[in-house]
Design a protein around this motif. Structure first.
Motif, PDB file in Angstrom:
ATOM      1  N   PRO A 104      -2.275  11.800  -2.830  1.00  0.00           N
ATOM      2  CA  PRO A 104      -2.598  10.589  -2.073  1.00  0.00           C
ATOM      3  C   PRO A 104      -2.440  10.715  -0.564  1.00  0.00           C
ATOM      4  CG  PRO A 104      -0.563  10.326  -3.326  1.00  0.00           C
ATOM      5  CD  PRO A 104      -1.196  11.576  -3.811  1.00  0.00           C
ATOM      6  N   ASP A 105      -1.654  11.698  -0.090  1.00  0.00           N
ATOM      7  CA  ASP A 105      -1.486  11.881   1.348  1.00  0.00           C
ATOM      8  C   ASP A 105      -2.393  12.970   1.921  1.00  0.00           C
ATOM      9  OD1 ASP A 105      -0.274  14.058   0.203  1.00  0.00           O
ATOM     10  OD2 ASP A 105       1.610  13.893   1.328  1.00  0.00           O
ATOM     11  N   ALA A 106      -3.293  13.518   1.093  1.00  0.00           N
ATOM     12  CA  ALA A 106      -4.142  14.629   1.531  1.00  0.00           C
ATOM     13  C   ALA A 106      -5.422  14.155   2.198  1.00  0.00           C
ATOM     14  CB  ALA A 106      -4.478  15.531   0.342  1.00  0.00           C
ATOM     15  N   VAL A 107      -5.776  12.899   2.021  1.00  0.00           N
ATOM     16  CA  VAL A 107      -7.062  12.368   2.482  1.00  0.00           C
ATOM     17  C   VAL A 107      -6.832  10.974   3.073  1.00  0.00           C
ATOM     18  CG1 VAL A 107      -9.360  11.584   1.730  1.00  0.00           C
ATOM     19  CG2 VAL A 107      -8.354  13.642   0.724  1.00  0.00           C
ATOM     20  N   ASP A 108      -7.583  10.645   4.125  1.00  0.00           N
ATOM     21  CA  ASP A 108      -7.628   9.267   4.596  1.00  0.00           C
ATOM     22  C   ASP A 108      -8.655   8.546   3.737  1.00  0.00           C
ATOM     23  OD1 ASP A 108      -7.926   6.840   5.832  1.00  0.00           O
ATOM     24  OD2 ASP A 108      -8.183   7.633   7.859  1.00  0.00           O
ATOM     25  N   TRP A 109      -8.181   7.801   2.744  1.00  0.00           N
ATOM     26  CA  TRP A 109      -9.068   7.241   1.729  1.00  0.00           C
ATOM     27  C   TRP A 109      -9.992   6.166   2.277  1.00  0.00           C
ATOM     28  CZ3 TRP A 109      -9.476  10.380  -2.050  1.00  0.00           C
ATOM     29  CH2 TRP A 109      -8.395  11.195  -2.382  1.00  0.00           C
ATOM     30  N   ARG A 110      -9.680   5.644   3.457  1.00  0.00           N
ATOM     31  CA  ARG A 110     -10.609   4.694   4.082  1.00  0.00           C
ATOM     32  C   ARG A 110     -11.927   5.374   4.429  1.00  0.00           C
ATOM     33  NH1 ARG A 110      -9.857   3.016   8.712  1.00  0.00           N
ATOM     34  NH2 ARG A 110     -10.618   0.862   8.475  1.00  0.00           N
ATOM     35  N   TRP A 111     -11.869   6.661   4.739  1.00  0.00           N
ATOM     36  CA  TRP A 111     -13.054   7.396   5.178  1.00  0.00           C
ATOM     37  C   TRP A 111     -13.616   8.315   4.098  1.00  0.00           C
ATOM     38  CZ3 TRP A 111     -15.594   5.876   9.309  1.00  0.00           C
ATOM     39  CH2 TRP A 111     -14.908   5.096  10.245  1.00  0.00           C
ATOM     40  N   ALA A 112     -13.045   8.251   2.899  1.00  0.00           N
ATOM     41  CA  ALA A 112     -13.622   8.998   1.773  1.00  0.00           C
ATOM     42  C   ALA A 112     -14.904   8.295   1.347  1.00  0.00           C
ATOM     43  CB  ALA A 112     -12.629   9.053   0.619  1.00  0.00           C
ATOM     44  N   GLY A 113     -15.997   9.042   1.248  1.00  0.00           N
ATOM     45  CA  GLY A 113     -17.275   8.424   0.939  1.00  0.00           C
ATOM     46  C   GLY A 113     -18.029   9.142  -0.162  1.00  0.00           C
TER      47      GLY A 113
ATOM     48  N   LEU B 174       0.828  -1.200   0.000  1.00  0.00           N
ATOM     49  CA  LEU B 174       0.000   0.000   0.000  1.00  0.00           C
ATOM     50  C   LEU B 174       0.864   1.252   0.000  1.00  0.00           C
ATOM     51  CD1 LEU B 174      -2.658   1.561   0.241  1.00  0.00           C
ATOM     52  CD2 LEU B 174      -2.607   1.114   2.713  1.00  0.00           C
ATOM     53  N   CYS B 175       1.940   1.249   0.777  1.00  0.00           N
ATOM     54  CA  CYS B 175       2.833   2.419   0.800  1.00  0.00           C
ATOM     55  C   CYS B 175       3.447   2.674  -0.570  1.00  0.00           C
ATOM     56  CB  CYS B 175       3.925   2.233   1.855  1.00  0.00           C
ATOM     57  SG  CYS B 175       3.333   2.353   3.557  1.00  0.00           S
ATOM     58  N   ASP B 176       3.809   1.597  -1.278  1.00  0.00           N
ATOM     59  CA  ASP B 176       4.343   1.753  -2.635  1.00  0.00           C
ATOM     60  C   ASP B 176       3.304   2.398  -3.550  1.00  0.00           C
ATOM     61  OD1 ASP B 176       6.755   0.466  -1.962  1.00  0.00           O
ATOM     62  OD2 ASP B 176       5.905  -1.503  -2.405  1.00  0.00           O
ATOM     63  N   VAL B 177       2.044   1.974  -3.414  1.00  0.00           N
ATOM     64  CA  VAL B 177       0.975   2.532  -4.241  1.00  0.00           C
ATOM     65  C   VAL B 177       0.832   4.022  -3.983  1.00  0.00           C
ATOM     66  CG1 VAL B 177      -1.524   2.530  -4.638  1.00  0.00           C
ATOM     67  CG2 VAL B 177      -0.282   0.360  -4.429  1.00  0.00           C
ATOM     68  N   LEU B 178       0.773   4.417  -2.721  1.00  0.00           N
ATOM     69  CA  LEU B 178       0.592   5.830  -2.394  1.00  0.00           C
ATOM     70  C   LEU B 178       1.786   6.655  -2.873  1.00  0.00           C
ATOM     71  CD1 LEU B 178      -0.949   5.496   1.180  1.00  0.00           C
ATOM     72  CD2 LEU B 178      -2.129   5.873  -0.991  1.00  0.00           C
ATOM     73  N   ASN B 179       2.991   6.103  -2.769  1.00  0.00           N
ATOM     74  CA  ASN B 179       4.182   6.823  -3.235  1.00  0.00           C
ATOM     75  C   ASN B 179       4.221   6.959  -4.751  1.00  0.00           C
ATOM     76  OD1 ASN B 179       5.288   7.319  -0.690  1.00  0.00           O
ATOM     77  ND2 ASN B 179       6.359   5.347  -0.640  1.00  0.00           N
ATOM     78  N   ALA B 180       3.629   5.988  -5.460  1.00  0.00           N
ATOM     79  CA  ALA B 180       3.650   6.015  -6.926  1.00  0.00           C
ATOM     80  C   ALA B 180       2.480   6.776  -7.529  1.00  0.00           C
ATOM     81  CB  ALA B 180       3.656   4.590  -7.467  1.00  0.00           C
ATOM     82  N   THR B 181       1.473   7.121  -6.711  1.00  0.00           N
ATOM     83  CA  THR B 181       0.265   7.772  -7.222  1.00  0.00           C
ATOM     84  C   THR B 181       0.467   9.277  -7.363  1.00  0.00           C
ATOM     85  OG1 THR B 181      -1.162   6.085  -6.244  1.00  0.00           O
ATOM     86  CG2 THR B 181      -2.174   8.203  -6.752  1.00  0.00           C
ATOM     87  N   ASP B 182       0.122   9.806  -8.527  1.00  0.00           N
ATOM     88  CA  ASP B 182       0.173  11.252  -8.743  1.00  0.00           C
ATOM     89  C   ASP B 182      -0.997  11.921  -8.028  1.00  0.00           C
ATOM     90  OD1 ASP B 182       0.723  13.787  -9.635  1.00  0.00           O
ATOM     91  OD2 ASP B 182       0.190  13.408 -11.733  1.00  0.00           O
ATOM     92  N   TYR B 183      -2.212  11.405  -8.255  1.00  0.00           N
ATOM     93  CA  TYR B 183      -3.389  11.924  -7.568  1.00  0.00           C
ATOM     94  C   TYR B 183      -4.503  10.882  -7.579  1.00  0.00           C
ATOM     95  CZ  TYR B 183      -4.990  13.028 -12.343  1.00  0.00           C
ATOM     96  OH  TYR B 183      -5.350  12.961 -13.663  1.00  0.00           O
ATOM     97  N   VAL B 184      -5.463  11.094  -6.688  1.00  0.00           N
ATOM     98  CA  VAL B 184      -6.660  10.247  -6.605  1.00  0.00           C
ATOM     99  C   VAL B 184      -7.854  11.120  -6.941  1.00  0.00           C
ATOM    100  CG1 VAL B 184      -8.033   8.719  -5.137  1.00  0.00           C
ATOM    101  CG2 VAL B 184      -5.563   8.894  -4.780  1.00  0.00           C
TER     102      VAL B 184
END
Length: 267
Positions: free
Chosen positions: A180-189, A124-134
């Motif tokens: 990817p570090d701006a939001v806790d994506w678990r709680w994005a609804g 998961l950390c690799d994914v967040l580091n490789a993501t430009d934006y969500v």
């Protein structure tokens, strides 16, 4: 395992079903020895035919990410398919219902990669580091294969869904792109409105406890085939709502709160 000669034949049947808007009989009922490896081989052949027709891959989709959907499909892991440029729809678009067979919308989050992800051992950390934006996304799922067998009325299996490119029909990206570090994506609804009525709601945590976990799973899943998730790819992390049926005259609005919204109308 099926005879590899069948892969092209069945992929051509899917291509014809998409063109004619007429569903075909379930592969799993026609071929009792069919395996998941066969299904992905048919899918890869279907994508090859699509590329020969001028379509271009723009990313991947992950499906069956919720526990409830996995139990219903009698599997223990998600499935995946390929996104093509012809599937990308505009936010606020008028969508011709006749273009699809049995369209349904699902609410998702899309990870747009800035760097390549190559398995195995992607985390998961690799994914967040490789993501430009969500960015918020609606996936339009469709089915070239019958949901219920025309003779026995038996439901299709995950073997059919995988072969059918994990039932992908289209995607709409909208809302506000977020780092990817701006939001806790678990709680994005999100709330999904159909004709002004809330039909579905959900949170990102419903997708494998974090929607980025699906992206990591996919990168590791395709690695044995020499495939990777590449910079610029759109990766749909998986739906956190049930699919909602679409028909001509329906309007849809997905409200993601601070992440913005997406809308579409079927004509």
């Amino acid at each position: 395992m099926l005879d590899p000669v069948l892969y092209t034949q069945l992929a051509k049947e899917l291509q014809a079903a998409e063109a004619s808007r007429v569903q075909i009989e379930q592969f799993s009922r026609r071929y009792a020895g069919m395996t998941i490896d066969d299904s992905y081989a048919i899918q890869r052949e279907w994508i090859r035919l699509q590329r020969e027709a001028g379509r271009r891959p723009v990313g991947r989709k992950i499906g069956l990410t919720s526990r409830a959907m996995q139990i219903a499909a009698q599997i223990t892991e998600p499935d995946h398919g390929v996104l093509l440029d012809s599937m990308v729809l505009r936010d606020g678009a008028e969508i011709e219902a006749s273009r699809f067979i049995v369209p349904r919308f699902e609410v998702e989050l899309a990870f747009v990669l800035g760097r390549r992800l190559q398995g195995p051992n992607v985390t998961l950390c690799d994914v967040l580091n490789a993501t430009d934006y969500v960015v918020p996304a609606l996936e339009l799922i469709d089915a070239r294969i019958e949901q219920f067998d025309r003779h026995t009325k038996a439901p299709r299996t995950v073997l059919d869904t995988i072969a059918d490119n994990a039932a992908n029909g289209g995607i709409i990206l909208g809302g506000r792109p977020m780092k990817p570090d701006a939001v806790d994506w678990r709680w994005a609804g999100a709330l999904l409105f159909k004709n002004g009525v809330i039909e579905e709601s959900g949170l990102g945590a419903a997708v494998l406890n974090h929607p980025g976990n699906g992206v990591a799973w996919l990168a590791n899943k395709i690695a044995p085939y020499g495939e990777s998730l590449d910079a610029g790819d759109i990766v749909l992390g998986g739906s956190f709502t049930r699919p909602v049926a679409c028909a001509a005259g329906d309007t849809f609005h997905a409200d993601y709160g601070p992440l913005g919204s997406i809308s579409a109308r079927f004509i």
